[in-house]
Write an enzyme that holds these catalytic residues in place. Structure first.
Site, PDB file in Angstrom:
ATOM      1  N   ARG A   1     -19.011  28.660  26.857  1.00 19.75           N
ATOM      2  CA  ARG A   1     -19.447  27.679  27.865  1.00 19.75           C
ATOM      3  C   ARG A   1     -20.977  27.589  27.884  1.00 19.75           C
ATOM      4  O   ARG A   1     -21.539  26.621  28.387  1.00 19.75           O
ATOM      5  CB  ARG A   1     -18.995  28.074  29.286  1.00 19.75           C
ATOM      6  CG  ARG A   1     -17.503  28.201  29.552  1.00 19.75           C
ATOM      7  CD  ARG A   1     -16.712  27.029  29.056  1.00 19.75           C
ATOM      8  NE  ARG A   1     -16.207  27.296  27.719  1.00 19.75           N
ATOM      9  CZ  ARG A   1     -15.776  26.352  26.882  1.00 19.75           C
ATOM     10  NH1 ARG A   1     -15.813  25.089  27.223  1.00 19.75           N
ATOM     11  NH2 ARG A   1     -15.318  26.670  25.680  1.00 19.75           N
TER      12      ARG A   1
ATOM     13  N   LYS B   1     -14.454  17.017  19.978  1.00 19.68           N
ATOM     14  CA  LYS B   1     -13.072  16.589  19.732  1.00 19.68           C
ATOM     15  C   LYS B   1     -12.710  15.304  20.466  1.00 19.68           C
ATOM     16  O   LYS B   1     -11.952  14.483  19.949  1.00 19.68           O
ATOM     17  CB  LYS B   1     -12.091  17.698  20.112  1.00 19.68           C
ATOM     18  CG  LYS B   1     -12.032  18.014  21.593  1.00 19.68           C
ATOM     19  CD  LYS B   1     -11.065  19.136  21.887  1.00 19.68           C
ATOM     20  CE  LYS B   1     -11.058  19.492  23.360  1.00 19.68           C
ATOM     21  NZ  LYS B   1     -10.538  18.429  24.219  1.00 19.68           N
ATOM     22  N   THR B   2     -13.277  15.103  21.675  1.00 17.20           N
ATOM     23  CA  THR B   2     -12.940  13.882  22.418  1.00 17.20           C
ATOM     24  C   THR B   2     -13.428  12.649  21.671  1.00 17.20           C
ATOM     25  O   THR B   2     -12.753  11.620  21.642  1.00 17.20           O
ATOM     26  CB  THR B   2     -13.539  13.927  23.839  1.00 17.20           C
ATOM     27  OG1 THR B   2     -13.131  15.134  24.472  1.00 17.20           O
ATOM     28  CG2 THR B   2     -13.062  12.752  24.670  1.00 17.20           C
TER      29      THR B   2
ATOM     30  N   ASP C   1      -4.069  15.912  22.731  1.00 22.79           N
ATOM     31  CA  ASP C   1      -5.268  16.733  22.937  1.00 22.79           C
ATOM     32  C   ASP C   1      -4.852  18.112  23.457  1.00 22.79           C
ATOM     33  O   ASP C   1      -3.783  18.260  24.060  1.00 22.79           O
ATOM     34  CB  ASP C   1      -6.179  16.023  23.948  1.00 22.79           C
ATOM     35  CG  ASP C   1      -7.538  16.688  24.085  1.00 22.79           C
ATOM     36  OD1 ASP C   1      -7.924  17.436  23.165  1.00 22.79           O
ATOM     37  OD2 ASP C   1      -8.214  16.452  25.098  1.00 22.79           O
ATOM     38  N   GLU C   2      -5.700  19.118  23.248  1.00 23.11           N
ATOM     39  CA  GLU C   2      -5.462  20.489  23.738  1.00 23.11           C
ATOM     40  C   GLU C   2      -4.067  20.970  23.327  1.00 23.11           C
ATOM     41  O   GLU C   2      -3.296  21.506  24.134  1.00 23.11           O
ATOM     42  CB  GLU C   2      -5.621  20.555  25.270  1.00 23.11           C
ATOM     43  CG  GLU C   2      -6.967  20.087  25.795  1.00 23.11           C
ATOM     44  CD  GLU C   2      -8.098  21.081  25.525  1.00 23.11           C
ATOM     45  OE1 GLU C   2      -7.880  22.055  24.802  1.00 23.11           O
ATOM     46  OE2 GLU C   2      -9.208  20.859  26.049  1.00 23.11           O
TER      47      GLU C   2
ATOM     48  N   GLN D   1      -8.732  29.038  21.986  1.00 23.83           N
ATOM     49  CA  GLN D   1      -8.926  28.705  23.401  1.00 23.83           C
ATOM     50  C   GLN D   1      -7.594  28.577  24.141  1.00 23.83           C
ATOM     51  O   GLN D   1      -7.509  27.925  25.180  1.00 23.83           O
ATOM     52  CB  GLN D   1      -9.733  27.412  23.540  1.00 23.83           C
ATOM     53  CG  GLN D   1     -11.156  27.542  23.016  1.00 23.83           C
ATOM     54  CD  GLN D   1     -12.001  26.329  23.365  1.00 23.83           C
ATOM     55  OE1 GLN D   1     -12.393  26.118  24.516  1.00 23.83           O
ATOM     56  NE2 GLN D   1     -12.299  25.510  22.360  1.00 23.83           N
TER      57      GLN D   1
END
Length: 672
Positions: A605, A29-30, A215-216, A246
């Site tokens: 993770r 996503k970044t 973002d997020e 998330q």
């Protein structure tokens, strides 16, 4: 764009309206956000200073800005806003401070400053037991995040206790205003209120920010969502990136429902799903998908990977918590040798910090190096913040926040009413609080004994400032510690003499650090004076909070919450039991969905291997109790699990594991 997959390219190039990029864990996503900023500048005619990208941590903002700067060379990134929500709010308040009724140089109260103020108010009014301090602070934070004013909180209070909290909220806001201060939640609340009340100011900011990326997005609260909606307006030039699976911060106001609300507020919303994962094996993703499918979804997605199927997920049940920690430590030693990897390739994740203590002891016993995330930085310690506030006031008497921190540390019988009078007087006169203390006008508004106490403090500070400008600056700082009997104050407020002594050592270390900075080291350079040395320490404080710890060869230990956004080749998740994960409070409050998302975050993770552990018995409140396996294990696909300790006995597997360990040891010695 050549390095992006088809969905990522679609997300980057879509600018025909508002866009929600549903970005699964490890889906890049970044890259999408940073390349979209470059695309807006290179292909769509936007200039960088008309673009803003918002996120939640300084680390994420720094990384994003560095990546955009690498894409937009030649100064084309100049003026770009990449910041946290709170930094943007701070910039708005700084620019619009007059419209908000603040003097320049207003103070920002962190959580500890806010708690001290609330404690003073609650003890003074006597309406609430000070044991309820944390609960009251939590309520006030939630009210601010939900844009609820004190008056509204009072009108809708459902009990006497809640009404009294709302009254404290009102007094707290009045005190902040008198001190020319804001708290962390105000950094979003005040801009939202200002934009609602003064549309002309909002219009000027909408002209400045013409495209907004967030973002997020699943972590936004009510006030943050409102700020986004205000800045975007009818233009709807907006891209948000998030993953409702998330969302694990409901306890601090995050609302995953904000993603659903986007469809209501922007009916033309384009939803683009990023489902290809670049991090984990297929089996890890299959297990994660199975688990999270038990939650209801507004947006369906399924993570997939081109990586290999990977190893089974191991579920290890141990006799008790001691054998659980022992097993994880020996597993790390064995796997390190077997796989020929580094300690830093392993992560140990847990639901609560209390689970880390025993694990630490076992790692120490086996001489396994480790680091724990979330430790308190040197400058964040209470005693260092206290003494640094004295030093800051010495070099800048106009530092109101430093003044407020130390005026009653240690106590000088100067209450909140006196400080409000002082703050209001200073605001009216447009001077600092320290300056206001010297004026006859203020003295006429205070009782004689109160005025005398304030004058005594100010004269002592002025004398101290003069002494620090001499060659004996360090001696003057040490004298300061003695004058206020800070050692006595530490012993009075510490849980034990040992804790107080350790805190005093930290204070002495700070002064020794300043003494070293004042020593001339380079004959060609002017030696630092005290003002420069303290200013440098303040900057070090800011950098200390922002800099990542240097990556060393250590096992990483952290809570599941702290692990979000990180990745590790080999992951252990401790305590897969009912009452731990899911947490007892969440079970009682019927909030299992967020706990499931937390387990999902932990699972995703892992890049290569994942091991889940639990204890058959665990000590709680001095009593050894039988445990129940976490319901989340039952929700995993059985064929992808390798279970151990559940009553089955496999001598062949045990012998094979023993032979593998011996072979690894033999190979290790052969290499030597």
């Amino acid at each position: 764009m050549n390095n992006l997959n088809s969905r990522q390219k679609q997300a980057v190039s879509y600018i025909d309206g508002p866009c929600l990029v549903l970005a699964g864990a490890g889906s890049g996503k970044t890259s999408v956000i940073t390349r979209k900023i470059a695309y807006l500048v290179d292909e769509c005619g936007y200039t960088a200073h008309h673009i803003a990208a918002l996120t939640f941590t300084n680390k994420a903002a720094r990384e994003m800005k560095e990546r955009v700067s690498a894409l937009l060379k030649g100064g084309r990134a100049k003026g770009l806003t990449v910041s946290t929500f709170h930094n943007l709010g701070l910039n708005i308040i700084r620019k619009e401070h007059k419209a908000l009724g603040f003097k320049p140089g207003f103070s920002i109260f962190d959580a500890e400053d806010a708690k001290s103020l609330l404690r003073e108010l609650m003890l003074k009014d006597g309406d609430l037991d000070s044991d309820q301090l944390d609960l009251t602070q939590h309520h006030i934070s939630n009210w601010k995040n939900d844009l609820v004013t004190p008056e509204h909180a009072m009108s809708r209070a459902s009990s006497d206790g809640e009404y009294l909290m709302a009254l404290v909220y009102q007094r707290y806001n009045q005190a902040l205003r008198a001190y020319n201060a804001v708290d962390f939640d105000d950094l979003i609340l005040l801009p939202v209120q200002l934009f609602s009340e003064q549309p002309n100011i909002l219009d000027s900011w909408k002209r400045r920010i013409r495209y907004l990326l967030v973002d997020e997005y699943q972590d936004t609260n009510n006030s943050q969502y409102r700020l986004v909606k205000q800045l975007v307006g009818d233009r709807a030039a907006l891209t948000v990136v998030g993953d409702d699976d998330q969302s694990i911060y409901a306890w601090r106001g995050a609302r995953p429902e904000n993603m659903t609300q986007l469809k209501v507020d922007f009916p033309q919303l384009e939803v683009i799903k990023l489902e290809q994962n670049y991090r984990s094996t297929q089996r890890i993703l299959k297990v994660a998908n199975h688990l999270i499918a038990h939650n209801p979804h507004e947006f369906e997605k399924t993570l997939w990977s081109e990586k290999a199927i990977g190893e089974p997920i191991r579920i290890i049940k141990c006799t008790n918590e001691d054998s659980e920690a022992e097993r994880v430590a020996t597993e790390i030693l064995n796997q390190k040798m077997q796989r020929q990897v580094s300690y830093k390739d392993f992560a140990i994740l847990y639901r609560g910090n209390h689970q880390a203590r025993l694990m630490e002891l076992k790692l120490q016993q086996h001489q396994i190096p480790y680091s724990m995330s979330g430790g308190t930085s040197f400058f964040a310690r209470t005693e260092i913040k206290d003494i640094m506030a004295y030093f800051r006031l010495i070099i800048n008497p106009d530092d109101d926040n430093a003044f407020l921190r130390i005026i009653n540390t240690p106590r000088r019988q100067i209450g909140t009413s006196t400080l409000e009078t002082l703050g209001n007087y200073a605001t009216t006169r447009e001077i600092s609080m320290f300056q206001a203390c010297q004026e006859i006008g203020l003295q006429q508004q205070l009782a004689a004994n109160t005025s005398e106490r304030i004058q005594r403090f100010c004269h002592w500070m002025e004398k101290l400032t003069i002494e620090t400008e001499s060659e004996k600056a360090t001696a003057a700082l040490r004298q300061l510690i003695n004058d206020i009997d800070y050692e006595g104050w530490l012993h009075q407020n510490a849980s034990s003499a040992k804790v107080a002594e350790r805190r005093l050592e930290n204070v002495h270390y700070l002064i020794e650090s300043i003494a070293k900075m004042l020593e001339p080291t380079d004959p060609a350079r002017e030696p630092l004076n005290l003002k420069d040395a303290i200013a440098k320490l303040v900057l070090m404080d800011l950098l200390d909070r922002q800099e990542e710890a240097e990556v060393q060869d250590q096992v990483q230990m952290m809570t599941l919450h702290a692990s979000k956004g990180l990745e590790f080749p080999h992951v252990f998740i401790l305590g897969m039991e009912e009452d731990i994960l899911p947490h007892r409070t969440s079970i009682e409050e019927d909030n299992i969905e967020e706990e499931r998302r937390l387990a999902y975050v932990g699972i995703t993770r892992a890049e290569k291997t994942l091991t889940l552990t639990l204890a058959g018995k665990r000590k709680q409140y001095g009593e050894v109790l039988e445990t129940s396996m976490s319901r989340f294990i039952d929700e995993l696909p059985e064929n992808d699990l390798e279970q151990e300790g559940f009553g089955q006995y496999n001598p062949e597997k045990n012998q094979a594991r023993g032979r593998a360990t011996l072979d690894n040891l033999k190979n290790l010695f052969d290499d030597l």
